[in-house]
Structures are given as C-alpha cells and as structure tokens.
Design a protein around this motif. Sequence first.
Motif, PDB file in Angstrom:
ATOM      1  N   LEU A 160       0.937  -1.216   0.052  1.00 55.48           N
ATOM      2  CA  LEU A 160      -0.015   0.138   0.052  1.00 55.48           C
ATOM      3  C   LEU A 160       0.879   1.351   0.080  1.00 55.48           C
ATOM      4  CD1 LEU A 160      -2.874   0.074   2.663  1.00 55.48           C
ATOM      5  CD2 LEU A 160      -2.157   2.046   1.353  1.00 55.48           C
ATOM      6  N   TYR A 280     -15.322   2.235   1.092  1.00 53.44           N
ATOM      7  CA  TYR A 280     -14.435   1.038   1.587  1.00 53.44           C
ATOM      8  C   TYR A 280     -14.273   1.179   3.119  1.00 53.44           C
ATOM      9  CZ  TYR A 280     -10.131  -1.687   2.111  1.00 53.44           C
ATOM     10  OH  TYR A 280      -9.107  -2.711   2.514  1.00 53.44           O
ATOM     11  N   TYR A 283     -13.752   5.572   8.900  1.00 48.86           N
ATOM     12  CA  TYR A 283     -12.942   5.516  10.243  1.00 48.86           C
ATOM     13  C   TYR A 283     -13.385   6.483  11.237  1.00 48.86           C
ATOM     14  CZ  TYR A 283      -8.969   3.737   7.243  1.00 48.86           C
ATOM     15  OH  TYR A 283      -8.176   2.943   6.602  1.00 48.86           O
TER      16      TYR A 283
END
Length: 372
Positions: A160, A280, A283
């Motif tokens: 990533l 996705y 948070y």
Amino acid sequence: MKWDEVVDTDWNNWHWQLKNRVSSVEDLSQIVQLTPEELTGLTAKDRFRVDITPYFAQLIDPLDPNCPIRRQVIPLGQELQGFDGMMADSLAEDAQSPVPGLVHRYPDRVLMVVTTHCASYCRYCTRSRMVGEWDKTPTTADFERQLDYLRRNPCIRDVLISGGDPLTLSDTALRYLLGQLRAIEHIEIIRIGTRVPIFLPQRITPDLCNILKKFHPLWINIHTNHPKEITAEVSQSLTRLANAGIPLGNQSVLLAGINDSANIQQQLVHALVKNRVRPYYLYQCDLVEGSGHFRTSIAKGLEIIEQLQGYTSGYAVPKYVIDAPGGGGKVVVTPQTLLGRAADAGQGVLLRTYKGEIATYYEPPDYVGLSS
Ligand SMILES: *Cc1c(COP(=O)(O)O)cnc(C)c1O
C-alpha cells in the motif's frame, strides 16, 4: 475573488495549483472571513502545516465558519487542546517499522510511506507527526532499504503506497517506484492511497493514467468526506482513473460537525458509487494530537451504518472501523444483528433485520465443514 484573473491554462495545471497554495493569514483573509478561533489556529507556534490548493480553497464558503470544506483544512485554536488518550503516533507506526517509512503490521501486506508531501493538509491527519515536514520525506537510500525489505519477505503480497500523498510525486518518480515494486515477483497487488483526486484533480492527467495502467493489478483508495467535495473536476478525474481499469475505493473519516450525519453520509456514498468508487472504510477519528475536537461517539458511527445498511445499495455501505490505538490494526465495528438462540426453536438463530424485525434462521444439526 483572489483568482479571478488566473487563466484557464494555469488554473488547470497541477504545478500551478501546487505553487500557488495558500497558507498565510494574509492569503486566507482574501478568501474567507477568518474567525478569532481560526486566527488562533493559524498563528499557533509549531502548528501542523497548512497549505490549501487554490482549487480546494475556492470551494470554501467564505461566510460560513462551519463550512465542511473549510473545517477540514483551516486550523482552529482547538487543535492545541490535549485530551485523554492523545498520542503523537496513535497507531504505533514508528514502532512497527522494520525500516524507516515501511509499516509492517499485518502478515501479508505493508504500508509504504513514499513522501511526506500532500496537495493540501487535512487537520485531523493521522501522520501529522511527519506529514508536511519536508525534511522527514524518505530519501532514495530509505527507498532502497524499503525495497530490499520487500524483496527479502516473500510473505508480502500487497503493498500500500501511502504518505503523504504518493500522487504528488512526478510521473517519472511514480513510474520508477511502481516499476521497482512490479519487479518483485511475490507482490501481487499494489495499492495507492491518495487524496489528490479531491485536493488537486488537475493532477489526474491522461499521461498519469497511462503510466498507472501499466502496473496492474493496481488499486486506488481515494479519501473524501463530504458530498461537496465531489465536483465536476473530481468526477472527471475519477472517470479517468476508472477508465484506466483501476478499481476505486474510498476511505472517509467520521468528523464531528463535518459529516457526522446519516443524511450527509448517504449523499456522499451515492455520489461515490455514481462515480464508480466503492465506499471502503468509514474511520473513527484517531487519537492523534490536534484531532480531539473532530472525534464523535462510536454510537454515532453505528447509527450511520444502521441507517445505510438495507436502506441503500450494499455497494454503497462502507465498513465502519476503528484503527486500534497502539497498533493492533483496524477493528471492524458493526451494529448487533445476531441476537442469539431462541429458547424453544431447536437450531434457530435469531437475527435482527434492518427494519428491526426478528427473523429465525435454522442451522443444520449435523454440519461438518471442510477440514482445511
Ligand atoms: C490500513 C493498513 C493496511 C491495509 O489494511 P486493509 O484492511 O487491508 O485495507 C495495511 N497496513 C497498515 C499499516 C495499515 O494501516
């Protein structure tokens, strides 16, 4: 307005946008009516870097101190306040870095910090301890050590690329970086985490897309928090990336006073899927210095998920996660739907539907699974 005279060829040029970013009280005063709290934030000693692209700055409502665009990039005096649990590196990334800039927390994947630069700086940045500090940007020697670590660890199948923002690098640097990673056989997928399509959509040029698509399978996660950020320019940049065959995801941070409402989240996820971006993660705000005033309750996050799940396309519902303080990894937090076993229903398991009704599912009494 400050940029009325700017010609289109400059405005649409990403180098011009970066060169003309605003950060000082003087510059910002020409765009917004600064509040005393903002003035305190902007003049605080050692504050986290401020830099806003003209493109993003002109989305700010000059008269509304609560404008969700403005609150993400202009500091408040409240950034200076401490709170219980506050840390500089709340995810213990430095402790989990086998070589500088490489965070190896999970068994099969790593996060690689390739730059500390961003197009603009989010006030709640989880890496504010290094991001925006240009002397902390990884050197070529650091990069070589990162590559060396990756080559020596065949368990790593997913890299990533993060930062800072990797898409602030030049085309040449990106081509080199991606080429080096692709040359490592055990690396199956490469992902890029970037907010450039939102802060600096001008950067998503056809040339850049032609480079990126040579390194498939390549995935991109963008970062957007509010439907106001999805402008025509952003849509065009997302179309270009999607047309280059790049699967797109989005990571949002739940931010008090900015997007902590089911209605705003629903508008955001609908705008995203229309642009071929799959929400996705949502948070919970990290316990990082400067972010205390952005935190919400966890109940608020759960309430938002409950108001999305079932009420809209499954594709549009992100996972709500809390990145565990101390470096334990992301913890998925979900509303309670498995209610337990019915007292007199044999193998019946009680489930709560999205409408709050109770359903009973019967498991087989004699189930045997695959042995491995
Ligand atoms: C978030 C993160 C990843 C990727 O996690 P996924 O759940 O696979 O998206 C990997 N490494 C680190 C250090 C991370 O913070």
